[in-house]
Design a protein around this motif. Structure first.
Motif, PDB file in Angstrom:
ATOM      1  N   GLU A  88     -16.830  -6.790  15.864  1.00 18.97           N
ATOM      2  CA  GLU A  88     -18.003  -7.795  16.352  1.00 18.97           C
ATOM      3  C   GLU A  88     -18.731  -8.817  15.658  1.00 18.97           C
ATOM      4  O   GLU A  88     -17.877  -9.825  15.529  1.00 18.97           O
ATOM      5  CB  GLU A  88     -19.696  -7.035  16.706  1.00 18.97           C
ATOM      6  N   ARG A  89     -18.146  -7.772  14.404  1.00 18.30           N
ATOM      7  CA  ARG A  89     -18.411  -9.692  13.261  1.00 18.30           C
ATOM      8  C   ARG A  89     -17.344  -9.895  12.594  1.00 18.30           C
ATOM      9  O   ARG A  89     -17.382 -11.711  12.807  1.00 18.30           O
ATOM     10  CB  ARG A  89     -19.290  -8.603  11.746  1.00 18.30           C
ATOM     11  N   VAL A  90     -15.880  -9.549  13.089  1.00 19.33           N
ATOM     12  CA  VAL A  90     -15.262  -9.946  13.444  1.00 19.33           C
ATOM     13  C   VAL A  90     -14.915 -11.487  14.132  1.00 19.33           C
ATOM     14  O   VAL A  90     -14.510 -12.771  13.929  1.00 19.33           O
ATOM     15  CB  VAL A  90     -13.905  -9.270  13.582  1.00 19.33           C
ATOM     16  N   LEU A  91     -15.185 -11.397  15.182  1.00 20.45           N
ATOM     17  CA  LEU A  91     -14.590 -12.050  15.978  1.00 20.45           C
ATOM     18  C   LEU A  91     -16.154 -12.875  16.453  1.00 20.45           C
ATOM     19  O   LEU A  91     -15.819 -14.262  16.954  1.00 20.45           O
ATOM     20  CB  LEU A  91     -15.324 -11.310  17.818  1.00 20.45           C
ATOM     21  N   GLN A  92     -17.242 -12.694  16.083  1.00 16.46           N
ATOM     22  CA  GLN A  92     -17.911 -13.964  15.130  1.00 16.46           C
ATOM     23  C   GLN A  92     -17.366 -14.510  14.273  1.00 16.46           C
ATOM     24  O   GLN A  92     -17.545 -16.497  14.493  1.00 16.46           O
ATOM     25  CB  GLN A  92     -19.455 -13.263  14.664  1.00 16.46           C
ATOM     26  N   LEU A  93     -16.935 -14.369  13.701  1.00 18.99           N
ATOM     27  CA  LEU A  93     -15.975 -15.261  12.497  1.00 18.99           C
ATOM     28  C   LEU A  93     -15.431 -15.956  13.428  1.00 18.99           C
ATOM     29  O   LEU A  93     -14.584 -16.917  13.243  1.00 18.99           O
ATOM     30  CB  LEU A  93     -15.652 -14.556  11.113  1.00 18.99           C
ATOM     31  N   VAL A  94     -14.478 -15.371  14.124  1.00 23.19           N
ATOM     32  CA  VAL A  94     -13.406 -16.033  15.019  1.00 23.19           C
ATOM     33  C   VAL A  94     -13.864 -17.375  15.359  1.00 23.19           C
ATOM     34  O   VAL A  94     -13.531 -18.624  15.721  1.00 23.19           O
ATOM     35  CB  VAL A  94     -12.648 -14.948  15.765  1.00 23.19           C
ATOM     36  N   LYS A  95     -14.920 -17.491  15.979  1.00 27.30           N
ATOM     37  CA  LYS A  95     -15.736 -18.448  16.942  1.00 27.30           C
ATOM     38  C   LYS A  95     -16.098 -20.003  15.768  1.00 27.30           C
ATOM     39  O   LYS A  95     -16.255 -20.971  16.127  1.00 27.30           O
ATOM     40  CB  LYS A  95     -17.128 -18.374  17.078  1.00 27.30           C
ATOM     41  N   GLU A  96     -16.677 -19.280  14.525  1.00 28.08           N
ATOM     42  CA  GLU A  96     -16.446 -20.133  13.210  1.00 28.08           C
ATOM     43  C   GLU A  96     -15.312 -20.553  12.459  1.00 28.08           C
ATOM     44  O   GLU A  96     -15.201 -21.586  11.417  1.00 28.08           O
ATOM     45  CB  GLU A  96     -17.467 -18.831  11.944  1.00 28.08           C
ATOM     46  N   GLY A  97     -13.892 -20.093  13.373  1.00 27.33           N
ATOM     47  CA  GLY A  97     -12.812 -20.936  12.778  1.00 27.33           C
ATOM     48  C   GLY A  97     -11.940 -19.339  11.633  1.00 27.33           C
ATOM     49  O   GLY A  97      -9.853 -20.394  11.634  1.00 27.33           O
ATOM     50  N   LEU A  98     -12.411 -18.490  12.044  1.00 26.52           N
ATOM     51  CA  LEU A  98     -11.295 -17.646  11.299  1.00 26.52           C
ATOM     52  C   LEU A  98      -9.749 -17.122  12.466  1.00 26.52           C
ATOM     53  O   LEU A  98      -9.277 -17.100  13.766  1.00 26.52           O
ATOM     54  CB  LEU A  98     -12.109 -16.034  11.441  1.00 26.52           C
ATOM     55  N   GLU A  99      -8.521 -17.315  11.196  1.00 26.29           N
ATOM     56  CA  GLU A  99      -6.951 -17.012  11.910  1.00 26.29           C
ATOM     57  C   GLU A  99      -7.267 -15.109  12.221  1.00 26.29           C
ATOM     58  O   GLU A  99      -7.054 -14.774  10.494  1.00 26.29           O
ATOM     59  CB  GLU A  99      -6.587 -18.128  11.483  1.00 26.29           C
ATOM     60  N   LEU A 100      -6.728 -14.722  12.730  1.00 23.86           N
ATOM     61  CA  LEU A 100      -6.678 -13.477  12.316  1.00 23.86           C
ATOM     62  C   LEU A 100      -4.613 -13.365  12.216  1.00 23.86           C
ATOM     63  O   LEU A 100      -4.248 -13.950  13.687  1.00 23.86           O
ATOM     64  CB  LEU A 100      -7.309 -12.494  14.220  1.00 23.86           C
ATOM     65  N   VAL A 101      -4.588 -12.247  11.850  1.00 27.73           N
ATOM     66  CA  VAL A 101      -2.870 -11.277  11.647  1.00 27.73           C
ATOM     67  C   VAL A 101      -2.840  -9.612  11.610  1.00 27.73           C
ATOM     68  O   VAL A 101      -3.581  -9.837  10.906  1.00 27.73           O
ATOM     69  CB  VAL A 101      -2.064 -11.978  10.996  1.00 27.73           C
ATOM     70  N   LEU A 102      -3.532  -9.858  13.072  1.00 25.95           N
ATOM     71  CA  LEU A 102      -3.206  -8.586  13.128  1.00 25.95           C
ATOM     72  C   LEU A 102      -2.401  -6.882  13.445  1.00 25.95           C
ATOM     73  O   LEU A 102      -1.317  -7.541  13.576  1.00 25.95           O
ATOM     74  CB  LEU A 102      -4.305  -7.656  13.875  1.00 25.95           C
ATOM     75  N   GLY A 103      -2.480  -6.078  13.326  1.00 29.55           N
ATOM     76  CA  GLY A 103      -1.197  -5.138  13.083  1.00 29.55           C
ATOM     77  C   GLY A 103      -0.581  -4.430  12.443  1.00 29.55           C
ATOM     78  O   GLY A 103      -0.053  -4.913  10.661  1.00 29.55           O
ATOM     79  N   GLN A 104       0.414  -4.086  12.432  1.00 33.86           N
ATOM     80  CA  GLN A 104       1.719  -3.159  11.753  1.00 33.86           C
ATOM     81  C   GLN A 104       2.484  -4.476  11.254  1.00 33.86           C
ATOM     82  O   GLN A 104       2.680  -5.392  11.684  1.00 33.86           O
ATOM     83  CB  GLN A 104       2.260  -2.216  12.801  1.00 33.86           C
ATOM     84  N   GLY A 105       2.843  -4.093   9.870  1.00 39.15           N
ATOM     85  CA  GLY A 105       3.178  -5.399   8.637  1.00 39.15           C
ATOM     86  C   GLY A 105       2.511  -6.689   8.711  1.00 39.15           C
ATOM     87  O   GLY A 105       3.145  -7.797   8.751  1.00 39.15           O
ATOM     88  N   ALA A 106       1.153  -6.939   9.307  1.00 43.61           N
ATOM     89  CA  ALA A 106       0.214  -8.082   8.741  1.00 43.61           C
ATOM     90  C   ALA A 106       0.714  -8.422   7.642  1.00 43.61           C
ATOM     91  O   ALA A 106       0.261  -9.846   7.511  1.00 43.61           O
ATOM     92  CB  ALA A 106      -0.660  -8.143   9.208  1.00 43.61           C
TER      93      ALA A 106
END
Length: 523
Positions: A88-106
């Motif tokens: 939930e904290r990550v999703l809130q940060l995404v709204k503020e501009g955070l770019e995600l790279v997730l999963g194996q080999g990230a």
């Protein structure tokens, strides 16, 4: 001349005669240091793009602080979104501009984006292939502690803070809690954080801006993971509790681990302090890297170190201290509630740091007599039918478990095992032979541990598959007056998220056992 006397001469102004090396059974003296520490780097501004590796509590704190400063943040974690603990904290940060790279080999994928700077969460080893590949591609690597320190200097002001940092293989959590309690009780503005709780990065945003009695005492627990990636971090007082061998699953060698611990001194100035446990051979060896002044803590300092001007020691009953002048009494050891010589070592280091930071001796005496410890460190959970149940889940290495076992005179039924971290089991096995009447083993290391216990003659060994079963079996093997002790000597990750979750599972199992016993009594 004793090894300690020789070490005291080296670091109390006399001509140096040797360098100590931590080894079992004593101190070996040589003529040269094993390694040299790199010089400190000057602080630099944050680049326009920063990668944050790991989205746990420290990673989220770093990402939030960077976004607040208008910096582009590439955040990477090997877990998928649904499996992130702080989703939930990550999703809130995404709204503020955070770019995600997730999963194996990230982390390999982050390398392709070529960020100039990556900030690592403590659990991510700098020696991993993907992290080394990122570094070789030109990305500078920091840890959260380094980032938080630069943020502290930039946003709060280093001159407003007296920074007290404590490291050590074991004992640092108990020690920082003692220090913080002593300072707060002395009326000094104090904040506790770091590896023990709230990351430094999160603390910076909430530090008091209107201090009535500056400076603020900022007490931090610093792990080897955090120190390994520091470049400018400088504590005014650096305390070291113990130095053994640990975390060989993160560090590439013993030398690498010791070098990480030594980094707590690398940026200190001549006016700064190191508070060192003289009763630990590893810490005596570490003293060669101190750049400032030393306050020695130990049983023998009082009698055997005429060169020491600043020290904390005892005569078996009274804890004494000297700060450049006449000695003065600080506390009575018989009133200190925590068991074991290792906790007396923690107390001495805590007293040394607290005195240097301005704590009052009378207040230190009150706090030491009232201190109840911290969870999962020789924590008395309860007593059932005359048997005490003690939670020492934080003993994640053999030496720590051995210290826990030796804290009790009563016969022990020990619950141990988990994921072996490559530690030295000799002291643990000696403690088994001396004090343990029965052993309950669990986890990935169970069979190996059982075989070692048979070799030293432990009469009863039982293997179990869960914590509930472990507590039930241990209780059945214990008699009134015995202690059932959870002191695993291993990491918890094969069965639990961390040692705290393992300790809570033990406490819950003991609670159910107590409830059943009460029901039988009432029937």
């Amino acid at each position: 001349m004793s090894p300690f006397m020789r070490a005291a001469q080296n670091f109390c102004g006399q001509s140096p005669t040797g360098i100590a090396s931590p080894q079992k059974g004593g101190v070996k003296w040589g003529k040269a240091a094993i390694f040299r520490l790199p010089s400190a780097m000057m602080p630099m501004p944050f680049p326009e793009t920063v990668a944050v590796l790991g989205l746990g509590v420290s990673g989220c704190a770093v990402a939030e602080a960077l976004l607040r400063r208008g910096i582009r943040v590439l955040s990477a974690d090997e877990a998928d979104l649904d499996k992130l603990r702080y989703r939930e904290r990550v999703l809130q940060l995404v709204k503020e501009g955070l770019e995600l790279v997730l999963g194996q080999g990230a982390f390999f994928r982050v390398r392709e984006m070529r960020p100039p700077l990556a900030i690592l969460s403590p659990g991510i080893s700098v020696h991993r292939d993907d992290i080394q590949a990122l570094h070789l591609a030109g990305t500078e690597l920091w840890g959260e502690l380094e980032f938080g320190y630069r943020l502290l200097c930039d946003e709060y002001g280093r001159e407003k803070v007296q920074l007290l940092a404590v490291t050590g293989t074991k004992g640092k959590t108990t020690t920082v809690h003692l220090i913080a309690a002593m300072l707060k009780a002395s009326g000094l503005p104090t904040v506790l954080g770091g590896n023990v709780g709230e990351p430094l990065t999160d603390l910076v945003a909430h530090l008091p801006r209107d201090l009535v009695n500056p400076p603020l005492r900022l007490v931090l627990e610093a792990s080897s993971f955090q120190l390994a990636t520091t470049k400018t971090f400088r504590p005014d007082v650096a305390g070291v509790t113990t130095l053994f061998v640990d975390h060989m699953d993160w560090h590439k060698s013993v030398k690498d681990y010791w070098e990480a611990k030594a980094r707590i001194f690398v940026n200190q100035r001549g006016s700064d302090w190191a508070v060192l446990n003289a009763d630990n051979a590893g810490v005596r060896w570490l003293a060669q890297f101190v750049k400032g002044r030393i306050l020695w803590c130990g049983r023998e300092v009082y009698r055997s170190c005429p060169y020491c001007t600043h020290w904390v020691s005892d005569d078996g009953d009274i804890l004494w201290a000297a700060l450049g002048g006449e000695r003065f009494p600080v506390a009575r050891l018989s009133l200190f509630p925590l068991r074991g010589e290792h906790n007396l070592q923690n107390l001495r280091v805590a007293v040394g740091v607290a005195l240097l930071a301005g704590a009052r001796p009378d207040t230190i005496a009150e706090v030491s007599a009232q201190f109840k410890g911290v969870p999962h460190r020789l924590e008395l959970v309860g007593e059932i039918d005359g048997v005490r149940f003690v939670n020492d889940s934080a003993a994640t290495m053999p030496d720590a478990a051995a210290a826990g076992i030796r804290s009790f005179e009563a016969p022990i039924v020990l619950i141990a095992g988990g994921l072996d971290k490559g530690g030295d089991w000799r002291e643990f096995l000696a403690a088994l032979k001396e004090r343990v009447k029965a052993l309950v083993v669990m986890g990935e290391f169970a069979d190996t541990l059982a075989a070692m216990a048979r070799q030293v003659g432990v009469p009863t060994i039982v293997k179990v598959g869960s914590m509930d079963e472990a507590v039930q079996q241990a209780a059945s093997l214990a008699a009134p007056g015995d202690v059932v002790l959870l002191s695993p000597g291993c990491a918890s990750f094969d069965m639990f998220a961390n040692y705290a979750q393992r300790g809570e599972a033990f406490k819950q199992a003991v609670g159910r056992l107590a409830e059943n016993a009460q029901n039988r009594t009432n029937a």
